[in-house]
Design a protein around this motif. Structure first.
Motif, PDB file in Angstrom:
ATOM      1  N   VAL A   8       0.783  27.470  -3.428  1.00  0.00           N
ATOM      2  CA  VAL A   8      -0.381  26.646  -3.794  1.00  0.00           C
ATOM      3  C   VAL A   8      -0.238  26.179  -5.237  1.00  0.00           C
ATOM      4  O   VAL A   8      -0.486  25.008  -5.561  1.00  0.00           O
ATOM      5  CB  VAL A   8      -1.702  27.432  -3.593  1.00  0.00           C
ATOM      6  CG1 VAL A   8      -2.881  26.669  -4.185  1.00  0.00           C
ATOM      7  CG2 VAL A   8      -1.925  27.696  -2.106  1.00  0.00           C
ATOM      8  N   ALA A   9       0.178  27.077  -6.115  1.00  0.00           N
ATOM      9  CA  ALA A   9       0.353  26.703  -7.528  1.00  0.00           C
ATOM     10  C   ALA A   9       1.411  25.618  -7.670  1.00  0.00           C
ATOM     11  O   ALA A   9       1.237  24.675  -8.453  1.00  0.00           O
ATOM     12  CB  ALA A   9       0.731  27.935  -8.343  1.00  0.00           C
ATOM     13  N   GLU A  14      -0.122  20.120 -11.240  1.00  0.00           N
ATOM     14  CA  GLU A  14      -0.853  19.337 -12.248  1.00  0.00           C
ATOM     15  C   GLU A  14      -2.240  19.916 -12.540  1.00  0.00           C
ATOM     16  O   GLU A  14      -2.828  19.635 -13.580  1.00  0.00           O
ATOM     17  CB  GLU A  14      -0.965  17.864 -11.835  1.00  0.00           C
ATOM     18  CG  GLU A  14      -1.813  17.590 -10.614  1.00  0.00           C
ATOM     19  CD  GLU A  14      -1.103  17.855  -9.293  1.00  0.00           C
ATOM     20  OE1 GLU A  14      -1.822  17.879  -8.275  1.00  0.00           O
ATOM     21  OE2 GLU A  14       0.119  18.044  -9.274  1.00  0.00           O
ATOM     22  N   GLU A  15      -2.774  20.754 -11.623  1.00  0.00           N
ATOM     23  CA  GLU A  15      -4.097  21.351 -11.820  1.00  0.00           C
ATOM     24  C   GLU A  15      -4.041  22.727 -12.488  1.00  0.00           C
ATOM     25  O   GLU A  15      -5.081  23.260 -12.869  1.00  0.00           O
ATOM     26  CB  GLU A  15      -4.806  21.509 -10.467  1.00  0.00           C
ATOM     27  CG  GLU A  15      -5.107  20.199  -9.779  1.00  0.00           C
ATOM     28  CD  GLU A  15      -5.721  20.412  -8.417  1.00  0.00           C
ATOM     29  OE1 GLU A  15      -6.434  21.425  -8.231  1.00  0.00           O
ATOM     30  OE2 GLU A  15      -5.483  19.568  -7.537  1.00  0.00           O
ATOM     31  N   VAL A  16      -2.847  23.306 -12.604  1.00  0.00           N
ATOM     32  CA  VAL A  16      -2.719  24.647 -13.187  1.00  0.00           C
ATOM     33  C   VAL A  16      -3.031  24.567 -14.679  1.00  0.00           C
ATOM     34  O   VAL A  16      -2.434  23.777 -15.411  1.00  0.00           O
ATOM     35  CB  VAL A  16      -1.304  25.214 -12.958  1.00  0.00           C
ATOM     36  CG1 VAL A  16      -1.153  26.573 -13.622  1.00  0.00           C
ATOM     37  CG2 VAL A  16      -0.999  25.304 -11.475  1.00  0.00           C
ATOM     38  N   PRO A  17      -3.992  25.385 -15.161  1.00  0.00           N
ATOM     39  CA  PRO A  17      -4.337  25.340 -16.581  1.00  0.00           C
ATOM     40  C   PRO A  17      -3.225  25.960 -17.449  1.00  0.00           C
ATOM     41  O   PRO A  17      -2.298  26.594 -16.939  1.00  0.00           O
ATOM     42  CB  PRO A  17      -5.619  26.172 -16.665  1.00  0.00           C
ATOM     43  CG  PRO A  17      -5.607  27.033 -15.464  1.00  0.00           C
ATOM     44  CD  PRO A  17      -4.815  26.309 -14.421  1.00  0.00           C
ATOM     45  N   ALA A  18      -3.360  25.772 -18.756  1.00  0.00           N
ATOM     46  CA  ALA A  18      -2.370  26.310 -19.699  1.00  0.00           C
ATOM     47  C   ALA A  18      -2.290  27.834 -19.582  1.00  0.00           C
ATOM     48  O   ALA A  18      -1.213  28.413 -19.691  1.00  0.00           O
ATOM     49  CB  ALA A  18      -2.706  25.896 -21.125  1.00  0.00           C
ATOM     50  N   GLU A  19      -3.430  28.499 -19.404  1.00  0.00           N
ATOM     51  CA  GLU A  19      -3.474  29.952 -19.177  1.00  0.00           C
ATOM     52  C   GLU A  19      -3.777  30.161 -17.692  1.00  0.00           C
ATOM     53  O   GLU A  19      -4.941  30.189 -17.276  1.00  0.00           O
ATOM     54  CB  GLU A  19      -4.541  30.594 -20.055  1.00  0.00           C
ATOM     55  CG  GLU A  19      -4.664  32.100 -19.929  1.00  0.00           C
ATOM     56  CD  GLU A  19      -3.342  32.837 -20.135  1.00  0.00           C
ATOM     57  OE1 GLU A  19      -3.038  33.682 -19.287  1.00  0.00           O
ATOM     58  OE2 GLU A  19      -2.628  32.561 -21.107  1.00  0.00           O
ATOM     59  N   LEU A  25      -5.449  34.124  -9.930  1.00  0.00           N
ATOM     60  CA  LEU A  25      -6.234  35.178  -9.273  1.00  0.00           C
ATOM     61  C   LEU A  25      -7.251  34.576  -8.306  1.00  0.00           C
ATOM     62  O   LEU A  25      -7.475  35.103  -7.219  1.00  0.00           O
ATOM     63  CB  LEU A  25      -6.928  36.058 -10.314  1.00  0.00           C
ATOM     64  CG  LEU A  25      -6.007  37.017 -11.071  1.00  0.00           C
ATOM     65  CD1 LEU A  25      -6.776  37.694 -12.208  1.00  0.00           C
ATOM     66  CD2 LEU A  25      -5.418  38.048 -10.138  1.00  0.00           C
ATOM     67  N   ALA A  26      -7.877  33.470  -8.709  1.00  0.00           N
ATOM     68  CA  ALA A  26      -8.837  32.806  -7.826  1.00  0.00           C
ATOM     69  C   ALA A  26      -8.134  32.261  -6.584  1.00  0.00           C
ATOM     70  O   ALA A  26      -8.639  32.384  -5.457  1.00  0.00           O
ATOM     71  CB  ALA A  26      -9.556  31.687  -8.576  1.00  0.00           C
ATOM     72  N   VAL A  27      -6.957  31.670  -6.772  1.00  0.00           N
ATOM     73  CA  VAL A  27      -6.189  31.160  -5.636  1.00  0.00           C
ATOM     74  C   VAL A  27      -5.787  32.317  -4.717  1.00  0.00           C
ATOM     75  O   VAL A  27      -5.918  32.240  -3.491  1.00  0.00           O
ATOM     76  CB  VAL A  27      -4.941  30.382  -6.116  1.00  0.00           C
ATOM     77  CG1 VAL A  27      -4.003  30.075  -4.954  1.00  0.00           C
ATOM     78  CG2 VAL A  27      -5.355  29.093  -6.819  1.00  0.00           C
TER      79      VAL A  27
END
Length: 142
Positions: A8-9, A14-19, A25-27
């Motif tokens: 999924v990541a 493009e949606e994965v944040p810097a941290e 964990l939510a995914v």
């Protein structure tokens, strides 16, 4: 679960944040919830399928009451047994057999004819006193 989370990541890079820790964990939590729901659906389906009554085709020897037929049928190659079963037990015509086997109706007719000939030969070599006549698909035996 870990592999699905990172899949999924990767797909949503493009949606994965810097941290990414909390996002991952939510995914992972959602992937796990989907797996639990899927497992519940599988168990429910197995329960429904277990309640169904399944009809099993009778043994070929029981159909004719002839032990020689049972031996002759068992001596055939699996492909020949399948062809004869599709023709006689499932009552499919050449077009139906062709659809099941993924071939042309002409090829199905030829294969079925040859399988019938091999069954007849097996019956005759078994010493069956009264060989049976297997009518071509769509016709009744005389």
């Amino acid at each position: 679960m870990v592999a699905e989370t990172f899949l999924v990541a990767w797909r949503r890079l493009e949606e994965v944040p810097a941290e990414p820790r909390t996002w991952l964990l939510a995914v992972a939590r959602r992937v796990l919830a989907n797996q639990f729901r899927g497992e519940g659906r599988r168990r429910a389906l197995l329960g429904r399928l277990g309640a169904l009554r399944v009809e099993v085709a009778p043994d070929p020897g029981e159909l004719a009451g002839e032990p020689g037929l049972r031996r002759a049928f068992a001596s055939l190659a699996p492909t020949d047994r399948e062809l004869i079963a599709l023709s006689l037990w499932e009552e499919l015509d050449a077009a139906g057999i062709a659809q099941v086997l993924g071939c042309s109706p002409g090829a199905a007719t030829t294969r079925l004819y040859r399988a019938r000939q091999r069954l007849q030969s097996a019956l005759e070599s078994d010493g069956a006193p009264d060989p049976i006549t297997i009518a071509p698909t769509g016709r009744k035996a005389p």
